[in-house]
Design a protein around this motif. Structure first.
Motif, short mmCIF file in Angstrom:
data_model
loop_
_atom_site.label_atom_id
_atom_site.label_comp_id
_atom_site.label_asym_id
_atom_site.label_seq_id
_atom_site.Cartn_x
_atom_site.Cartn_y
_atom_site.Cartn_z
N THR A 51 45.08 13.75 72.00
CA THR A 51 45.10 13.44 70.56
C THR A 51 43.71 13.27 69.96
N LEU A 85 42.68 14.00 66.01
CA LEU A 85 43.75 13.82 65.03
C LEU A 85 43.37 12.70 64.07
N ASN A 86 43.66 12.91 62.80
CA ASN A 86 43.42 11.83 61.84
C ASN A 86 44.57 10.83 61.91
N GLN A 128 47.00 9.98 59.87
CA GLN A 128 48.32 10.49 59.46
C GLN A 128 48.91 11.39 60.55
N GLN A 129 48.07 12.24 61.13
CA GLN A 129 48.54 13.12 62.21
C GLN A 129 48.94 12.30 63.43
N PHE A 156 52.46 12.30 65.21
CA PHE A 156 52.56 12.60 66.64
C PHE A 156 53.33 11.51 67.37
N ILE A 211 52.75 19.23 65.30
CA ILE A 211 51.78 18.68 64.34
C ILE A 211 50.85 19.79 63.85
N ARG A 212 50.37 20.59 64.76
CA ARG A 212 49.44 21.67 64.39
C ARG A 212 50.12 22.74 63.55
N SER A 241 52.65 22.23 61.51
CA SER A 241 52.88 21.66 60.18
C SER A 241 51.59 21.65 59.35
N GLU A 242 50.45 21.63 60.00
CA GLU A 242 49.16 21.67 59.28
C GLU A 242 48.89 23.04 58.70
#
Length: 120
Positions: free
Chosen positions: A24, A27-28, A30-31, A35, A114-115, A117-118
């Motif tokens: 991780t 990751l910011n 929010q991410q 996650f 997650i990636r 959705s980005e």
């Protein structure tokens, strides 16, 4: 003192924590929350895996394999009575490794979600 949100996962082992910390990185906030929400729903606690292995040994052969999405092995264990109990006993001894391998796969899947959705 700063406590990692990863520590909120029940029964997290030092190995799992180290793996997730590396995975991780970058990751910011929010991410990371997204996650953790996805991953915590998918992961298996090693103590729960021990329970599934015990149930697989005495009640439903192969239950532990069905739980970790190894359907073929679960069916094989079911029809061979846990490979004549030997496979079920081996799984009982290696329950932490079963959970760790499954959790690594789920962490990878969660990160991919997650990636993806980005990108949208």
């Amino acid at each position: 003192m700063y406590q990692s949100p990863l520590m909120s996962l029940p029964g997290i082992t030092p190995e799992e924590y180290s793996y997730l910390q590396q995975a991780t990185t970058g990751l910011n906030e929010q991410q990371m929350r997204a996650f953790l929400m996805i991953y915590s729903g998918k992961r298996k606690n090693p103590s729960d895996m021990l329970l599934f292995c015990l149930l697989g040994l005495f009640i439903v052969p192969g239950l532990q394999r069905f739980i970790i999405n190894q359907i073929g092995m679960g069916i094989l264990y079911l029809f061979t009575i846990g490979l004549c109990f030997i496979g079920s006993i081996v799984d009982l001894v290696n329950h932490k490794q079963l959970a760790a391998e499954y959790n690594q796969k789920m962490a990878f899947e969660s990160l991919q979600m997650i990636r993806l959705s980005e990108m949208r």
